[in-house]
Design a protein around this motif. Structure first.
Motif, mmCIF file in Angstrom:
data_model
loop_
_atom_site.group_PDB
_atom_site.id
_atom_site.type_symbol
_atom_site.label_atom_id
_atom_site.label_comp_id
_atom_site.label_asym_id
_atom_site.label_seq_id
_atom_site.Cartn_x
_atom_site.Cartn_y
_atom_site.Cartn_z
ATOM 1 N N ASN A 139 96.428 -44.351 -64.412
ATOM 2 C CA ASN A 139 95.613 -45.544 -64.183
ATOM 3 C C ASN A 139 95.435 -46.368 -65.454
ATOM 4 N N ARG A 140 96.140 -46.003 -66.519
ATOM 5 C CA ARG A 140 96.059 -46.783 -67.766
ATOM 6 C C ARG A 140 97.130 -47.871 -67.819
ATOM 7 N N HIS A 141 97.744 -48.117 -66.687
ATOM 8 C CA HIS A 141 98.668 -49.235 -66.523
ATOM 9 C C HIS A 141 99.971 -49.022 -67.305
ATOM 10 N N GLY A 142 100.906 -49.925 -67.083
ATOM 11 C CA GLY A 142 102.201 -49.762 -67.720
ATOM 12 C C GLY A 142 103.059 -51.003 -67.625
ATOM 13 N N LEU A 143 104.193 -50.933 -68.303
ATOM 14 C CA LEU A 143 105.145 -52.037 -68.347
ATOM 15 C C LEU A 143 106.554 -51.474 -68.280
ATOM 16 N N VAL A 144 107.363 -52.064 -67.402
ATOM 17 C CA VAL A 144 108.793 -51.776 -67.342
ATOM 18 C C VAL A 144 109.511 -53.094 -67.581
ATOM 19 N N ALA A 145 110.272 -53.167 -68.680
ATOM 20 C CA ALA A 145 110.912 -54.426 -69.055
ATOM 21 C C ALA A 145 112.374 -54.180 -69.399
ATOM 22 N N GLY A 146 113.134 -55.259 -69.410
ATOM 23 C CA GLY A 146 114.547 -55.165 -69.754
ATOM 24 C C GLY A 146 115.350 -56.281 -69.125
ATOM 25 N N ALA A 147 116.513 -56.510 -69.677
ATOM 26 C CA ALA A 147 117.383 -57.563 -69.174
ATOM 27 C C ALA A 147 117.916 -57.201 -67.792
ATOM 28 N N THR A 148 118.450 -58.200 -67.106
ATOM 29 C CA THR A 148 119.021 -57.989 -65.788
ATOM 30 C C THR A 148 120.180 -57.002 -65.847
ATOM 31 N N GLY A 149 120.173 -56.043 -64.916
ATOM 32 C CA GLY A 149 121.262 -55.092 -64.834
ATOM 33 C C GLY A 149 121.155 -53.895 -65.745
ATOM 34 N N THR A 150 120.001 -53.682 -66.368
ATOM 35 C CA THR A 150 119.845 -52.564 -67.294
ATOM 36 C C THR A 150 119.202 -51.341 -66.653
ATOM 37 N N GLY A 151 118.777 -51.450 -65.368
ATOM 38 C CA GLY A 151 118.249 -50.288 -64.669
ATOM 39 C C GLY A 151 116.761 -50.304 -64.412
ATOM 40 N N LYS A 152 116.108 -51.456 -64.495
ATOM 41 C CA LYS A 152 114.664 -51.528 -64.276
ATOM 42 C C LYS A 152 114.291 -51.065 -62.870
ATOM 43 N N THR A 153 115.071 -51.528 -61.877
ATOM 44 C CA THR A 153 114.743 -51.189 -60.489
ATOM 45 C C THR A 153 114.832 -49.692 -60.248
ATOM 46 N N VAL A 154 115.849 -49.037 -60.800
ATOM 47 C CA VAL A 154 115.991 -47.587 -60.647
ATOM 48 C C VAL A 154 114.803 -46.871 -61.293
ATOM 49 N N THR A 155 114.363 -47.369 -62.435
ATOM 50 C CA THR A 155 113.188 -46.776 -63.085
ATOM 51 C C THR A 155 111.953 -46.923 -62.206
ATOM 52 N N LEU A 156 111.790 -48.090 -61.596
ATOM 53 C CA LEU A 156 110.651 -48.292 -60.700
ATOM 54 C C LEU A 156 110.709 -47.336 -59.514
ATOM 55 N N MET A 157 111.896 -47.094 -58.984
ATOM 56 C CA MET A 157 112.039 -46.180 -57.854
ATOM 57 C C MET A 157 111.718 -44.744 -58.267
ATOM 58 N N THR A 158 112.173 -44.340 -59.437
ATOM 59 C CA THR A 158 111.848 -43.003 -59.947
ATOM 60 C C THR A 158 110.350 -42.856 -60.142
ATOM 61 N N LEU A 159 109.732 -43.899 -60.674
ATOM 62 C CA LEU A 159 108.292 -43.887 -60.897
ATOM 63 C C LEU A 159 107.539 -43.811 -59.571
ATOM 64 N N ALA A 160 107.962 -44.617 -58.591
ATOM 65 C CA ALA A 160 107.300 -44.624 -57.285
ATOM 66 C C ALA A 160 107.447 -43.274 -56.597
ATOM 67 N N GLU A 161 108.637 -42.693 -56.634
ATOM 68 C CA GLU A 161 108.836 -41.376 -56.036
ATOM 69 C C GLU A 161 107.950 -40.328 -56.690
ATOM 70 N N GLY A 162 107.845 -40.396 -58.004
ATOM 71 C CA GLY A 162 107.018 -39.418 -58.713
ATOM 72 C C GLY A 162 105.561 -39.494 -58.310
ATOM 73 N N PHE A 163 105.019 -40.704 -58.229
ATOM 74 C CA PHE A 163 103.624 -40.850 -57.804
ATOM 75 C C PHE A 163 103.456 -40.412 -56.352
ATOM 76 N N SER A 164 104.410 -40.768 -55.490
ATOM 77 C CA SER A 164 104.311 -40.395 -54.079
ATOM 78 C C SER A 164 104.277 -38.884 -53.907
ATOM 79 N N ARG A 165 105.097 -38.160 -54.642
ATOM 80 C CA ARG A 165 105.116 -36.696 -54.523
ATOM 81 C C ARG A 165 103.799 -36.084 -54.979
ATOM 82 N N LEU A 166 103.078 -36.789 -55.834
ATOM 83 C CA LEU A 166 101.761 -36.311 -56.282
ATOM 84 C C LEU A 166 100.657 -36.673 -55.303
ATOM 85 N N GLY A 167 100.994 -37.396 -54.230
ATOM 86 C CA GLY A 167 99.981 -37.807 -53.268
ATOM 87 C C GLY A 167 99.305 -39.116 -53.614
#
Length: 501
Positions: free
Chosen positions: A24-52
């Motif tokens: 809950n301390r917030h965060g930032l995912v940044a980077g140029a187009t095509g560097t993998g930001k979306t995949v990082t967001l998906m990994t992050l979302a899956e991780g939080f979802s598995r924790l409930g």
């Protein structure tokens, strides 16, 4: 509670994790187009979802929807997961609910005009200060007169009322000009053409429906279809800001928890701040700073770190920075800014590394024990278990069919509100205005009929008394009879007297 594994440090060969209690301390995912930001967001979302932990995020390009479908694990991905140390890696879908402001690719997302409020609505409509002041008066007038503002028809009806009663309203609430009312009406027309008619109305979105936990204890990931919405940046950013403000205003204070109650991911974050007035940026800063105590973590995603204002950037404790290409002076400045925001690692040249990162690599720093940021690590990001790409229409339809909230939101409700009430009042006033005229005509007819009958009676008479014609006839008859009688008498007498002579 197990941490979320983001990846593995390339330099120090250690696991790079995000601790749930600092989610809950917030965060930032940044980077140029095509560097993998979306995949990082998906990994992050899956991780939080598995924790409930429920997650709400926007799908700008259409590929985030892959979270709803199990991925196809290639040998390359399996080897990468093994190298990073991902336990039990395999294809898996996450519990997902699709949302869409236009109601096409997900359940319709609605809010009422009243819940949006005049400040955010003025931002969507791109009003100036004077016009925003008039909009404030419209909302105040609706409250004072007990008129519900649910959809755009209600707002149009109030604006028509304000224009009609402009002089009286200006005296009581402040100056209202016809030009300002007309400008707001034109802005509403543009907003309607952008498709916002479906956004304002009922049933309004309930926060509980984006904070759901599945039957197996996993947090439900709400995905907002934004491929078309992103073309209307004002509407997109204002909607997400409204949702964030609703969370801030309605959720209770809970302090620091073992894990967040909700994680909110704001993609294309620069749209939130482009051309935003200082008062609005200050409001966003306040919400981001204080919503942490409500158990909500906010994660911004954008190309450059300086897309986020410095005061807000300082509130973001968890950082994932993908590659930045220093082709222009703007890019070079962004690289230096990004490097300065990390806790330095003596074994890593941050500025040089930022422009050399490959796809799926990032510089990561997260909050660790006592909330202290970890030294920045060059990290190989862990792959998600879902599909890393878009889904088919059939797959989307299948997910929607199994949604726990579809029956609540798929059918719009239009209950009586300001537009209907004012229309009924106008109709009643019109009927009342016509009623005296009808009565006057009737009275005239009755009066005209009574006078005509009196004249008729006077001329022709009634059963009880004779009329003028009868009286004149009798008088004429008597006169004629008298004259004729006199002539006869005179003739007879003349004959008699003459006969004697």
């Amino acid at each position: 509670m197990d941490p979320i594994l983001l990846g593995k440090g390339v330099t120090d060969d250690i696991a790079v994790t995000l601790l749930p209690r600092f989610g809950n301390r917030h965060g930032l995912v940044a980077g140029a187009t095509g560097t993998g930001k979306t995949v990082t967001l998906m990994t992050l979302a899956e991780g939080f979802s598995r924790l409930g932990v429920p997650v709400f995020m926007a799908d700008v390009k259409g590929d985030v929807a892959g979270l709803a479908v199990a991925g196809e694990i290639s040998e390359k991905l399996a080897q990468r997961a093994a190298d990073i140390g991902v336990q039990g890696y395999g294809p898996a879908a996450s519990p997902t609910v699709f949302w869409d402001l236009y109601g096409q690719l997900g359940h319709p997302v609605r809010t009422t005009v009243s819940e949006m409020g005049p400040t955010l609505l003025a931002r969507i409509l791109e009003l100036n200060d004077t016009q925003s002041g008039v909009l404030d008066i419209v909302f105040k007038l609706a409250d004072d007169r007990g008129l519900l503002l649910l959809d755009l028809d209600d707002l149009r009806a109030l604006l028509t009322l304000v224009a009609a009663e402009r002089k009286d309203i200006s005296t009581e609430y402040g100056l209202v000009s016809a030009q300002s009312v007309a400008a707001i009406q034109r802005a509403l027309l543009r907003l309607s053409q952008d498709g916002a008619e479906q956004f304002f109305g009922e049933p309004a979105l309930e926060l509980a429906d984006i904070m759901r936990v599945n039957h197996d204890g996993r947090g439900v990931i709400g995905i907002l279809a934004a491929a078309q919405l992103i073309l209307k940046p004002r509407l997109y950013s204002t909607f997400l800001l409204w949702l964030l403000s609703e969370l801030f205003e309605k959720l209770p204070e809970v302090g620091d928890l073992e894990k967040p109650k909700l994680v909110f991911i704001f993609d294309e974050a620069h749209l939130l701040f482009d051309d935003a007035p200082a008062a609005l940026v200050q409001r966003i800063e306040q919400v981001v700073r204080l919503i942490r105590s409500k158990g909500v973590g906010v994660y911004f995603c954008s190309q450059f770190p300086d897309d986020v204002p410095a005061n807000i950037l300082g509130q973001l404790g968890n950082r994932v920075q993908h590659a930045l290409r220093a082709f222009t002076p703007r890019d070079q400045k962004a690289v230096k800014t990004a490097a300065e925001t990390f806790v330095q690692n003596p074994r890593l040249d941050v500025v040089a590394t930022l422009s050399q990162l490959g796809t799926g690599e990032a510089l990561v720093s997260t909050l660790q024990d006592k909330g202290i940021p970890s030294p920045v690590q060059k990290t190989l990001i862990a792959p998600p278990r879902c599909r890393m790409g878009s889904i088919t229409e059939a797959e989307r339809a299948q997910v929607r069919a199994g949604s726990p909230v579809g029956s609540r939101y798929d059918t719009a409700v239009n209950r009586e509100s300001a537009a209907e009430i004012l229309a009924r009042r106008a109709e009643q006033a019109a009927e009342q205005a016509q009623a005296p005229k009808a009565r006057t005509r009737q009275q005239d007819e009755e009066q005209e009929g009574g006078f005509g009958q009196a004249v008729k009676d006077a001329i022709f008479g009634t059963k009880r008394r004779q009329g003028m014609i009868e009286t004149m006839a009798k008088q004429t008859t008597r006169t004629v009879g008298t004259k004729l009688g006199n002539q006869i008498v005179r003739g007879i007498l003349g004959g008699i007297f003459g006969g004697k002579r």
